[in-house]
Write a protein that holds these residues in place. Structure first.
Motif, PDB file in Angstrom:
ATOM      1  N   CYS A 126      80.918  40.415  32.890  1.00  0.00           N
ATOM      2  CA  CYS A 126      80.124  39.925  34.016  1.00  0.00           C
ATOM      3  C   CYS A 126      80.964  39.239  35.081  1.00  0.00           C
ATOM      4  O   CYS A 126      80.673  39.358  36.268  1.00  0.00           O
ATOM      5  N   CYS A 129      82.252  40.590  38.665  1.00  0.00           N
ATOM      6  CA  CYS A 129      81.370  40.562  39.832  1.00  0.00           C
ATOM      7  C   CYS A 129      80.773  39.169  40.047  1.00  0.00           C
ATOM      8  O   CYS A 129      80.760  38.646  41.150  1.00  0.00           O
ATOM      9  N   HIS A 130      80.250  38.586  38.987  1.00  0.00           N
ATOM     10  CA  HIS A 130      79.496  37.338  39.164  1.00  0.00           C
ATOM     11  C   HIS A 130      80.392  36.101  39.166  1.00  0.00           C
ATOM     12  O   HIS A 130      79.921  35.010  39.444  1.00  0.00           O
ATOM     13  N   MET A 175      72.891  46.729  40.344  1.00  0.00           N
ATOM     14  CA  MET A 175      73.693  46.448  39.145  1.00  0.00           C
ATOM     15  C   MET A 175      73.414  47.484  38.058  1.00  0.00           C
ATOM     16  O   MET A 175      72.265  47.766  37.761  1.00  0.00           O
TER      17      MET A 175
HETATM   18  C1  HEC Z   1      79.878  45.712  39.041  1.00  0.00           C
HETATM   19  C2  HEC Z   1      79.388  44.417  39.418  1.00  0.00           C
HETATM   20  C3  HEC Z   1      78.487  43.684  38.438  1.00  0.00           C
HETATM   21  C4  HEC Z   1      78.725  43.380  37.133  1.00  0.00           C
HETATM   22  C5  HEC Z   1      79.958  43.702  36.313  1.00  0.00           C
HETATM   23  C6  HEC Z   1      77.588  42.636  36.678  1.00  0.00           C
HETATM   24  N1  HEC Z   1      76.666  42.510  37.677  1.00  0.00           N
HETATM   25 FE1  HEC Z   1      74.943  41.475  37.605  1.00  0.00          FE
HETATM   26  N2  HEC Z   1      74.534  41.964  39.520  1.00  0.00           N
HETATM   27  C7  HEC Z   1      75.356  42.713  40.335  1.00  0.00           C
HETATM   28  C8  HEC Z   1      74.703  42.923  41.605  1.00  0.00           C
HETATM   29  C9  HEC Z   1      75.278  43.714  42.784  1.00  0.00           C
HETATM   30  C10 HEC Z   1      73.466  42.254  41.540  1.00  0.00           C
HETATM   31  C11 HEC Z   1      72.371  42.219  42.589  1.00  0.00           C
HETATM   32  C12 HEC Z   1      71.470  43.381  42.276  1.00  0.00           C
HETATM   33  C13 HEC Z   1      70.423  43.601  43.329  1.00  0.00           C
HETATM   34  O1  HEC Z   1      69.649  42.686  43.595  1.00  0.00           O
HETATM   35  O2  HEC Z   1      70.395  44.734  43.852  1.00  0.00           O
HETATM   36  C14 HEC Z   1      73.395  41.663  40.215  1.00  0.00           C
HETATM   37  C15 HEC Z   1      72.338  40.899  39.764  1.00  0.00           C
HETATM   38  C16 HEC Z   1      72.297  40.267  38.544  1.00  0.00           C
HETATM   39  C17 HEC Z   1      71.245  39.384  38.110  1.00  0.00           C
HETATM   40  C18 HEC Z   1      70.048  38.963  38.942  1.00  0.00           C
HETATM   41  C19 HEC Z   1      68.893  39.905  38.776  1.00  0.00           C
HETATM   42  C20 HEC Z   1      67.705  39.394  39.574  1.00  0.00           C
HETATM   43  O3  HEC Z   1      66.587  39.683  39.137  1.00  0.00           O
HETATM   44  O4  HEC Z   1      67.872  38.739  40.603  1.00  0.00           O
HETATM   45  C21 HEC Z   1      71.550  38.968  36.860  1.00  0.00           C
HETATM   46  C22 HEC Z   1      70.748  38.034  35.973  1.00  0.00           C
HETATM   47  C23 HEC Z   1      72.805  39.587  36.497  1.00  0.00           C
HETATM   48  N3  HEC Z   1      73.232  40.354  37.554  1.00  0.00           N
HETATM   49  C24 HEC Z   1      73.447  39.396  35.289  1.00  0.00           C
HETATM   50  C25 HEC Z   1      74.621  40.028  34.938  1.00  0.00           C
HETATM   51  C26 HEC Z   1      75.243  39.894  33.655  1.00  0.00           C
HETATM   52  C27 HEC Z   1      74.746  38.996  32.532  1.00  0.00           C
HETATM   53  C28 HEC Z   1      76.358  40.683  33.669  1.00  0.00           C
HETATM   54  C29 HEC Z   1      77.331  40.918  32.537  1.00  0.00           C
HETATM   55  C30 HEC Z   1      76.787  41.578  31.389  1.00  0.00           C
HETATM   56  C31 HEC Z   1      76.435  41.312  34.970  1.00  0.00           C
HETATM   57  N4  HEC Z   1      75.366  40.904  35.710  1.00  0.00           N
HETATM   58  C32 HEC Z   1      77.448  42.167  35.387  1.00  0.00           C
HETATM   59  C33 HEC Z   1      76.600  43.218  40.018  1.00  0.00           C
HETATM   60  C34 HEC Z   1      77.189  43.127  38.781  1.00  0.00           C
END
Ligand code: HEC
Length: 218
Positions: A126, A129-130, A175
């Protein structure tokens, strides 16, 4: 000579339009000159067939059949069934849902081992990106990844554990889903660790063990 070219052009156009009729379903067998067993008789799933008296190709398992597979242990969610992991029936554990609602509490027993595992998995999967603290500033954002959500802000604090589990499992918006890479238990470990991150970001002095308070700079 001109007529020869014209005729040739017309013939070519005719042949091409006759052979290239796209979008039409052709029921017959394609022309294959060396068939290599490509057209063996077979039955498709759900198809009818004359072999059994009820004309069904697929057979129902005999009454009382018990699915085989998986180990004979309780799932993390404490399901009393045998082989709970084989059928993945436990909605709380496998889908983060309780009836129509997201589970509000992590179904896996929380302990320091789980949190450490969650931290490790979070940092691998995670944080690119985050970001390591979940605010959405991971290294990928410097390489064109836009719109990465903060996952520890006030809005996302309100999301239940099951919802977090679901975002990891199925992805959301831009995502991708992480179910293929991250095992079920590890997803719950990550959810637990995200809660710890949230807590750490709004921690107050009483959260720090007394012996450590001297080292904290406000
Ligand atoms: C490749 C990049 C990337 C990775 C790696 C990634 N994310 Fe995300 N994540 C995003 C993006 C871009 C968004 C926004 C999505 C959207 O709103 O379109 C997001 C949104 C989210 C959200 C918010 C959803 C919401 O309802 O607002 C959560 C919770 C989240 N990610 C958790 C995780 C977790 C836990 C991991 C690891 C397992 C992870 N992400 C890995 C790119 C990533």
């Amino acid at each position: 000579m001109r007529w020869v070219f014209l005729g040739l052009g017309l013939v070519t156009a005719g042949v091409v339009s006759w052979m290239g009729r796209r979008g039409e379903l052709h029921e017959g067998r394609p022309w294959v000159f060396i068939t290599d067993m490509a057209f063996e008789p077979r039955y498709d799933a759900q198809a009818a067939g004359p072999f059994f008296s009820d004309d069904r190709v697929m057979r129902a398992p005999p009454a009382g059949t018990v699915p085989f597979g998986g180990a004979d242990y309780e799932s993390d969610a404490g399901s009393p069934r045998q082989n709970p992991d084989f059928l993945r029936e436990d909605d709380r554990y496998y889908r983060g849902k309780e009836g129509p609602n997201w589970v509000t509490q992590n179904p896996v027993k929380l302990d320091i081992v789980l949190l450490r595992r969650g931290r490790e998995r979070f940092n691998i999967y995670c944080s690119p990106c985050h970001g390591a603290t979940g605010v959405g500033n991971g290294i990928m954002t410097q390489y064109g990844m836009v719109g990465v959500a903060s996952i520890t802000d006030d809005l996302h604090r309100l999301m239940s554990d099951g919802e977090y589990f679901n975002v990891i499992t199925n992805g959301k918006g831009r995502m991708m889903p992480y179910a293929p890479q991250i095992k079920v238990r590890d997803r719950w470990a990550i959810v637990a660790y995200i809660r710890a991150l949230m807590r750490s970001e709004s921690a107050t002095l009483p959260d720090v063990p007394e012996s450590q308070r001297g080292k904290v700079t406000p």
